[in-house]
Design a protein around this motif. Structure first.
Motif, PDB file in Angstrom:
ATOM      1  N   GLY A   1      67.029  16.297 135.334  1.00 28.29           N
ATOM      2  CA  GLY A   1      67.368  17.970 135.754  1.00 28.29           C
ATOM      3  C   GLY A   1      68.313  17.724 137.068  1.00 28.29           C
ATOM      4  N   ALA A   2      67.830  16.955 138.239  1.00 24.78           N
ATOM      5  CA  ALA A   2      68.831  16.918 139.219  1.00 24.78           C
ATOM      6  C   ALA A   2      70.243  16.457 138.839  1.00 24.78           C
TER       7      ALA A   2
ATOM      8  N   LEU B   1      63.062  23.582 133.566  1.00 22.73           N
ATOM      9  CA  LEU B   1      64.066  23.891 132.575  1.00 22.73           C
ATOM     10  C   LEU B   1      64.434  22.743 131.421  1.00 22.73           C
ATOM     11  N   VAL B   2      64.314  21.471 131.838  1.00 19.95           N
ATOM     12  CA  VAL B   2      64.579  20.703 130.881  1.00 19.95           C
ATOM     13  C   VAL B   2      63.456  20.727 129.813  1.00 19.95           C
TER      14      VAL B   2
ATOM     15  N   PHE C   1      63.937  21.360 125.636  1.00 13.02           N
ATOM     16  CA  PHE C   1      63.512  20.251 124.905  1.00 13.02           C
ATOM     17  C   PHE C   1      62.215  19.765 124.666  1.00 13.02           C
ATOM     18  N   GLY C   2      61.204  20.635 125.335  1.00  8.05           N
ATOM     19  CA  GLY C   2      59.883  20.428 124.901  1.00  8.05           C
ATOM     20  C   GLY C   2      59.038  19.257 125.595  1.00  8.05           C
TER      21      GLY C   2
ATOM     22  N   ALA D   1      73.756  24.997 128.878  1.00  9.16           N
ATOM     23  CA  ALA D   1      72.688  24.499 129.822  1.00  9.16           C
ATOM     24  C   ALA D   1      72.304  23.228 129.170  1.00  9.16           C
ATOM     25  N   ALA D   2      71.774  23.469 127.783  1.00  5.26           N
ATOM     26  CA  ALA D   2      71.091  22.459 127.068  1.00  5.26           C
ATOM     27  C   ALA D   2      71.981  21.182 126.945  1.00  5.26           C
ATOM     28  N   GLU D   3      73.155  21.358 126.751  1.00  2.00           N
ATOM     29  CA  GLU D   3      74.400  20.476 126.627  1.00  2.00           C
ATOM     30  C   GLU D   3      74.436  19.780 127.577  1.00  2.00           C
ATOM     31  N   ARG D   4      74.460  20.214 128.875  1.00  2.00           N
ATOM     32  CA  ARG D   4      74.714  19.732 129.979  1.00  2.00           C
ATOM     33  C   ARG D   4      73.668  18.888 130.510  1.00  2.00           C
TER      34      ARG D   4
END
Length: 226
Positions: A43-44, A52-53, A57-58, A18-21
């Motif tokens: 995010g969209a 979630l972003v 990634f903070g 998910a993070a890579e996406r």
């Protein structure tokens, strides 16, 4: 292995995917529209929420730093292949230059944005250039330099500067596919003169270099070997 360990491993793998996406979506979006784009839009594009972003990634800066690190790693890897792999590798890369369009466009946007992150980005690019150029020297495919650090900086800034100029003169593209086509056209135009210049040089002899070395107060020690 306990079922809890398996579940944790699957969750970790899903989280990384998910993070890579999100990162890949951000690279495309920032490359196209610049860094004014909000996390909601990123995010969209990735099919997730802005929350979630932030979870992965903070902050927006954290996301940009992750994008910077990935883009730099791709550039470093591909340049290292080119400087150590010989002509066949370079020709193969030229044949698929369109595939590098998202990476190249993101790098340009990062520099256009200016500020501390842009400075860090360019400094890392110059450091990476020194690494892969020296690897090419060690392989016997590139000539050594009297000042390897200065040469690396010159080549890195020249490469990015030419792309920045091109983007400034061609602001009309709106989608990454447009940039893919333009990147192909650009490389078709400059590949021959660039390779000719790097392979055969420009001056007919070294008179200009010798005059410069006599002119500067503190020239680099020693002499570059052929």
């Amino acid at each position: 292995m306990r079922s809890s360990d398996v579940s944790a491993g699957l969750a970790e793998g899903a989280g990384q995917a998910a993070a890579e996406r999100i990162r890949d979506a951000a690279i495309l979006r920032y490359g196209r529209d610049g860094f004014a784009v909000g996390l909601r839009a990123v995010g969209a594009d990735a099919g997730v929420t802005a929350g979630l972003v932030l979870h992965y990634f903070g902050s927006k800066e954290g996301l940009r730093r992750a994008c910077d690190a990935y883009v730099l790693s791709v550039i470093r890897s591909e340049k290292l292949k080119a400087t150590t792999g010989g002509p066949a590798v370079v020709i193969a890369q030229l044949a698929e230059v369109e595939e590098y369009a998202p990476i190249a466009l993101y790098a340009l946007r990062s520099l256009q944005a200016g500020g501390e992150l842009a400075i860090e980005f360019m400094e890392q690019m110059c450091a990476d250039a020194l690494e892969y150029l020296e690897a090419g020297v060690a392989q016997g495919l590139l000539k050594p330099s009297r000042d390897p650090v200065a040469r690396a900086r010159y080549l890195a800034t020249q490469a990015m500067g030419s792309l920045l100029l091109w983007v400034s003169l061609h602001p009309e593209f709106h989608e990454i596919d447009d940039f893919r086509k333009e990147l192909r056209q650009l490389w078709d135009e400059i590949a021959l003169p660039a390779l000719e210049l790097f392979s055969e040089g420009l001056f007919v002899d070294r008179t200009m270099l010798d005059e410069y070395l006599m002119y500067v107060c503190d020239p680099p020690a020693g002499d570059a070997k052929p």
